[in-house]
Design a protein around this motif. Structure first.
Motif, PDB file in Angstrom:
ATOM      1  N   ASN A 182      30.023  46.031  -5.116  1.00  0.00           N
ATOM      2  CA  ASN A 182      30.000  44.911  -4.846  1.00  0.00           C
ATOM      3  C   ASN A 182      31.661  44.672  -4.957  1.00  0.00           C
ATOM      4  O   ASN A 182      32.479  43.802  -3.845  1.00  0.00           O
ATOM      5  N   ASP A 183      31.942  43.874  -6.187  1.00  0.00           N
ATOM      6  CA  ASP A 183      32.631  43.057  -6.889  1.00  0.00           C
ATOM      7  C   ASP A 183      34.432  43.149  -6.207  1.00  0.00           C
ATOM      8  O   ASP A 183      35.330  42.707  -5.603  1.00  0.00           O
ATOM      9  N   ARG A 184      34.343  45.136  -6.531  1.00  0.00           N
ATOM     10  CA  ARG A 184      35.368  45.575  -6.251  1.00  0.00           C
ATOM     11  C   ARG A 184      35.845  45.426  -4.838  1.00  0.00           C
ATOM     12  O   ARG A 184      36.829  46.023  -4.600  1.00  0.00           O
ATOM     13  N   ILE A 185      35.067  45.677  -3.932  1.00  0.00           N
ATOM     14  CA  ILE A 185      35.409  46.025  -2.559  1.00  0.00           C
ATOM     15  C   ILE A 185      35.415  45.037  -2.221  1.00  0.00           C
ATOM     16  O   ILE A 185      36.341  44.383  -1.223  1.00  0.00           O
ATOM     17  N   ARG A 187      37.086  42.921  -3.316  1.00  0.00           N
ATOM     18  CA  ARG A 187      38.986  41.687  -4.666  1.00  0.00           C
ATOM     19  C   ARG A 187      39.870  43.487  -3.540  1.00  0.00           C
ATOM     20  O   ARG A 187      41.050  43.046  -3.032  1.00  0.00           O
ATOM     21  N   SER A 188      39.592  44.511  -2.914  1.00  0.00           N
ATOM     22  CA  SER A 188      40.363  45.403  -2.465  1.00  0.00           C
ATOM     23  C   SER A 188      40.788  45.353  -1.096  1.00  0.00           C
ATOM     24  O   SER A 188      41.448  45.543  -0.522  1.00  0.00           O
ATOM     25  N   LEU A 189      39.453  44.677  -0.177  1.00  0.00           N
ATOM     26  CA  LEU A 189      39.863  44.783   0.984  1.00  0.00           C
ATOM     27  C   LEU A 189      41.360  43.500   1.094  1.00  0.00           C
ATOM     28  O   LEU A 189      41.676  43.272   2.523  1.00  0.00           O
ATOM     29  N   GLY A 190      42.230  42.975   0.169  1.00  0.00           N
ATOM     30  CA  GLY A 190      42.810  41.788   0.292  1.00  0.00           C
ATOM     31  C   GLY A 190      43.994  42.563   0.852  1.00  0.00           C
ATOM     32  O   GLY A 190      45.034  42.616   1.411  1.00  0.00           O
ATOM     33  N   THR A 191      44.155  44.656   0.353  1.00  0.00           N
ATOM     34  CA  THR A 191      45.132  44.991   0.645  1.00  0.00           C
ATOM     35  C   THR A 191      45.458  45.195   2.722  1.00  0.00           C
ATOM     36  O   THR A 191      45.975  45.861   3.153  1.00  0.00           O
ATOM     37  N   GLY A 192      44.104  44.933   2.993  1.00  0.00           N
ATOM     38  CA  GLY A 192      44.147  45.456   4.783  1.00  0.00           C
ATOM     39  C   GLY A 192      43.202  46.712   5.453  1.00  0.00           C
ATOM     40  O   GLY A 192      43.463  47.105   6.173  1.00  0.00           O
ATOM     41  N   GLN A 193      42.919  47.185   3.946  1.00  0.00           N
ATOM     42  CA  GLN A 193      42.748  48.489   4.374  1.00  0.00           C
ATOM     43  C   GLN A 193      41.105  48.598   3.157  1.00  0.00           C
ATOM     44  O   GLN A 193      41.084  48.561   2.091  1.00  0.00           O
ATOM     45  N   THR A 224      31.097  45.263   1.669  1.00  0.00           N
ATOM     46  CA  THR A 224      29.884  44.629   0.739  1.00  0.00           C
ATOM     47  C   THR A 224      28.918  45.216   1.047  1.00  0.00           C
ATOM     48  O   THR A 224      28.856  44.935   2.013  1.00  0.00           O
ATOM     49  N   VAL A 225      27.298  45.305   0.302  1.00  0.00           N
ATOM     50  CA  VAL A 225      25.934  45.227   0.818  1.00  0.00           C
ATOM     51  C   VAL A 225      25.425  44.045   0.472  1.00  0.00           C
ATOM     52  O   VAL A 225      25.553  44.432  -0.840  1.00  0.00           O
ATOM     53  N   ASN A 226      24.328  43.337   0.790  1.00  0.00           N
ATOM     54  CA  ASN A 226      22.807  43.056   0.186  1.00  0.00           C
ATOM     55  C   ASN A 226      22.090  44.022   0.344  1.00  0.00           C
ATOM     56  O   ASN A 226      21.505  44.658   0.924  1.00  0.00           O
ATOM     57  N   LEU A 227      21.190  43.691  -0.990  1.00  0.00           N
ATOM     58  CA  LEU A 227      20.567  44.846  -0.801  1.00  0.00           C
ATOM     59  C   LEU A 227      18.819  44.306  -1.315  1.00  0.00           C
ATOM     60  O   LEU A 227      18.685  43.427  -2.151  1.00  0.00           O
ATOM     61  N   TYR A 228      17.409  44.113  -0.281  1.00  0.00           N
ATOM     62  CA  TYR A 228      16.011  43.805  -0.249  1.00  0.00           C
ATOM     63  C   TYR A 228      15.269  45.085  -0.608  1.00  0.00           C
ATOM     64  O   TYR A 228      15.485  45.369  -0.039  1.00  0.00           O
ATOM     65  N   SER A 229      14.322  44.960  -0.797  1.00  0.00           N
ATOM     66  CA  SER A 229      13.073  45.105  -2.117  1.00  0.00           C
ATOM     67  C   SER A 229      12.353  45.637  -0.351  1.00  0.00           C
ATOM     68  O   SER A 229      12.169  44.340   0.695  1.00  0.00           O
ATOM     69  N   ALA A 234      15.243  39.789  -3.128  1.00  0.00           N
ATOM     70  CA  ALA A 234      16.954  40.053  -2.961  1.00  0.00           C
ATOM     71  C   ALA A 234      16.813  40.390  -3.831  1.00  0.00           C
ATOM     72  O   ALA A 234      16.124  40.559  -5.199  1.00  0.00           O
ATOM     73  N   LEU A 235      17.397  41.991  -4.230  1.00  0.00           N
ATOM     74  CA  LEU A 235      17.863  42.448  -5.474  1.00  0.00           C
ATOM     75  C   LEU A 235      19.618  42.147  -5.555  1.00  0.00           C
ATOM     76  O   LEU A 235      19.670  41.982  -6.790  1.00  0.00           O
ATOM     77  N   VAL A 236      20.062  42.695  -4.732  1.00  0.00           N
ATOM     78  CA  VAL A 236      21.319  42.346  -4.939  1.00  0.00           C
ATOM     79  C   VAL A 236      21.887  41.921  -3.512  1.00  0.00           C
ATOM     80  O   VAL A 236      22.156  42.312  -2.717  1.00  0.00           O
ATOM     81  N   VAL A 237      22.807  40.506  -3.774  1.00  0.00           N
ATOM     82  CA  VAL A 237      23.311  39.844  -2.944  1.00  0.00           C
ATOM     83  C   VAL A 237      24.678  39.496  -3.643  1.00  0.00           C
ATOM     84  O   VAL A 237      25.191  38.827  -4.419  1.00  0.00           O
ATOM     85  N   GLY A 238      26.022  40.268  -3.043  1.00  0.00           N
ATOM     86  CA  GLY A 238      26.952  40.488  -3.588  1.00  0.00           C
ATOM     87  C   GLY A 238      27.429  40.746  -4.397  1.00  0.00           C
ATOM     88  O   GLY A 238      26.772  41.979  -5.080  1.00  0.00           O
ATOM     89  N   ASN A 239      27.520  39.643  -5.550  1.00  0.00           N
ATOM     90  CA  ASN A 239      27.657  40.883  -7.314  1.00  0.00           C
ATOM     91  C   ASN A 239      26.959  40.060  -8.114  1.00  0.00           C
ATOM     92  O   ASN A 239      26.556  39.954  -9.194  1.00  0.00           O
ATOM     93  N   ALA A 240      25.517  39.003  -7.077  1.00  0.00           N
ATOM     94  CA  ALA A 240      24.383  38.650  -8.353  1.00  0.00           C
ATOM     95  C   ALA A 240      22.677  39.845  -7.753  1.00  0.00           C
ATOM     96  O   ALA A 240      23.096  40.269  -6.666  1.00  0.00           O
ATOM     97  N   VAL A 241      22.223  39.806  -9.133  1.00  0.00           N
ATOM     98  CA  VAL A 241      21.186  40.834  -9.516  1.00  0.00           C
ATOM     99  C   VAL A 241      20.505  40.203 -10.021  1.00  0.00           C
ATOM    100  O   VAL A 241      20.032  39.553 -11.011  1.00  0.00           O
TER     101      VAL A 241
END
Length: 628
Positions: A182-185, A187-193, A224-229, A234-241
């Motif tokens: 999620n964190d890498r995605i 940061r990567s979206l700054g390229t516009g693609q 990114t995706v948020n993940l819920y049980s 909440a299981l993953v929200v952004g880079n919070a786990v």
């Protein structure tokens, strides 16, 4: 059209064809990469140039590289993956349970039959020391079978707990991996693609998580995706786990429970809140399938122990002593929840072994009333006061005062088999006879006789002689200590008479003055009546309305039915998953034949674009020569 435009058109075509070749090669290289989604170059016509003669094209523009992705098909695959993992894990564990019960030649059913056969020999030879020794030996074999099977069940439960801890660790690693992606995605979206490969890794990470635990994912605008049980945590929200762990259950410390740590709080997650995944399969097996088998085994153990012990106590040994228990079995344990705030303690004992259910129990105090819940089927019994009897168990409030919300676990059926043992070590202590014997009077004229004599209780006056005297008016009187000496009792052939802990039927036609006396047995060593009663226990419906062997057969059948049901569930869920994967593959999968065809197509396009560029170069050189 200018030479410059011709150059622009040819170079844009060359770049587009080259990018398509690169993308196709990337697809081919990742044909076996788990979670990879086929990519394709998105092209659009470049803006044309307006001239007097009309609009003249300027080549092709590349909008980007996109994944052939369908979020609904991917969601279906992920959901089906969780179902398959749960069903397959449960089936695997039930298979181990079945294998424990598969030895029909040396199982509990055979041991019950062998003990019955030994009692049959004892009926014929109550005075024979060898026949008595065989009974004790067969009883020991039966007890060993119970303990061995109980130990196997216990070890299987410990294995499930160990796998639960291991799965929790794997789940934490996968959740951390998703948060990192999620964190890498983001940061990567700054390229516009969109970072296609990272998004593939994101979806595959979610799929791996669902093999362990069913989740729901919510896509964010930044990719990114948020993940819920399944329970909504909440299981993953952004880079919070969030983190998973296992800890002893508050109500039953002998088993482990899954705990979710999120927002600084520990939340126990029961099996019914998991939805699917390997962890759900493990917990469902442990809490339903394994617990049912353990409870049925314990129910059978306590029924056998209670039946033989009760009958032993009604008999007499060759020396005339009252019979001691044949088997020993521990009393139910009552443990308070570690979350209790009150000081109450409870005790429990077996009041009627033939009525004990195949279940443990939960006691709850809500501040006003008590309730006892049968764990196996959630049947609730409201208790107005203590002591109380529930399903053959006597439960009592020992000491202390409970607080509202306090809970207690009565570990009953699930614990009996582990302590099942033979308590009688000396064969001479087998109580094969009865303390009393009915006899017709020596001077009787009629054919009155006693039949079906049995000792039913160890009354204080059991060994007191009793005399029954008939008159000529169709009545009789009874005299003897403990009888109350009643007179004028109407005689009916076939009637049952009971006093002082014994009973018998009367039959025939008496004459005035006829008597029947019940007196102490002269030679208990040769008396086989209590041995016959113990032999008859095998045909008694003493396991909640079933015979011993029938109850064991039902336990085997129950495990078999559960195995068949689990197998059918696996077949169905696997079919659904296969269909979902096939549908997704048709859209997103890499087909090598198709990619090979595209390679040829793009190669030809590249060659044509190169030819166009060479033509533009030749035209430009000709213009230069002409101008020069």
């Amino acid at each position: 059209m200018s030479v410059g435009s011709l150059f622009n058109t040819s170079t844009s075509a060359l770049r587009a064809a080259y990018t398509q070749l690169q993308t196709t090669g990337h697809n081919i290289a990742n044909v076996n990469t788990p979670g990879y989604t086929r990519q394709e170059v998105v092209l659009s016509t470049a803006r044309a140039t307006a001239t007097i003669g009309g609009f003249i094209g300027r080549g092709v523009d590349m909008a980007g590289v996109a994944r052939r992705y369908d979020q609904f098909l991917t969601a279906e695959v992920i959901s089906s993956t969780a179902a398959v993992a749960a069903d397959r894990t449960r089936l695997e564990q039930i298979g181990r349970l079945e294998r424990m019960l598969a030895d029909t030649d040396n199982g509990i059913g055979v041991a019950i039959d062998d003990l019955t056969e030994a009692f049959s020999d004892l009926v014929n030879r109550p005075f024979d020391a060898t026949a008595r020794t065989v009974v004790i030996s067969r009883a020991n074999t039966l007890a060993e079978r119970f303990r061995s099977l109980s130990l196997g069940f216990e070890q299987l439960g410990e294995t499930v707990d160990a796998r639960l801890a291991q799965s929790a660790q794997s789940l934490n690693a996968s959740l951390s991996e998703l948060a990192s992606i999620n964190d890498r995605i983001a940061r990567s979206l700054g390229t516009g693609q969109p970072p296609n490969d990272l998004m593939d890794q994101r979806d595959y990470a979610v799929e791996k998580i669902n093999k362990l635990l069913k989740t729901t994912s919510v896509a964010n605008p930044d990719g990114t995706v948020n993940l819920y049980s399944a329970s909504g945590h909440a299981l993953v929200v952004g880079n919070a786990v969030a983190r998973f762990s296992v800890s002893p259950d508050a109500l039953d410390p002998s088993r482990m429970q899954l705990v979710l740590t999120t927002s600084g709080a520990d939340v126990p997650i029961p099996a019914q809140m998991l939805g699917g995944g390997e962890i759900a399969g493990l917990l469902r097996f442990r809490e339903q399938d394994l617990e049912a088998a353990r409870a049925r085994l314990g129910q059978l153990a306590v029924a056998i122990a209670s039946a033989y012990n009760d009958q032993q106590s009604l008999g007499r040994t060759p020396s005339g002593a009252q019979g001691d228990p044949l088997f020993s079995i521990k009393a139910p344990s009552v443990t308070p929840s570690t979350l209790n705030s009150g000081s109450a303690s409870f005790s429990a004992s077996v009041a009627d072994g033939s009525r004990v259910a195949a279940s443990d129990y939960r006691i709850l105090f809500n501040g006003t009333d008590y309730s006892v819940t049968r764990v196996s089927d959630a049947t609730v019994t409201t208790v107005s006061g203590w002591p109380a009897t529930v399903d053959g168990l006597a439960i009592d409030l020992g000491s202390g005062t409970p607080a509202a919300g306090d809970q207690f676990l009565v570990r009953a059926a699930s614990g009996y088999a582990s302590s099942f043992a033979v308590a009688l070590s000396l064969p001479s202590r087998l109580a094969t006879g009865y303390a009393m014997t009915p006899e017709r009077g020596a001077n009787n004229v009629g054919d009155i006789a006693a039949g079906s004599f049995a000792v039913t209780a160890n009354d204080a006056n059991l060994t007191a002689p009793v005399t029954i005297t008939f008159d000529g008016a169709g009545t009789f009187s009874v005299s003897g200590t403990g009888t109350g000496n009643p007179t004028g009792i109407a005689y009916v052939a076939g009637m049952t008479l009971a006093f002082n802990g014994w009973s018998m039927t009367l039959g025939g036609t008496p004459e005035a003055g006829d008597t029947i006396t019940v007196t102490p047995t002269l030679d208990p060593a040769t008396d086989n009546r209590n041995a016959r009663a113990m032999l008859g226990l095998a045909d008694g419906k003493l396991v909640d309305g079933r015979r011993f062997t029938d109850a064991f057969a039902e336990m085997l059948a129950d495990v078999g039915v559960r195995s068949q049901s689990a197998s059918a569930s696996v077949a169905l869920s696997q079919r659904i998953l296969l269909d979902a994967e096939t549908s997704r593959s048709a859209v997103s999968g890499v087909n090598l034949d198709e990619e090979a065809a595209r390679l040829m197509q793009y190669q030809q396009a590249y060659q044509a674009a190169a030819k166009l560029l060479a033509t533009a170069q030749a035209v430009f050189e000709e213009i230069l020569r002409t101008a020069g």
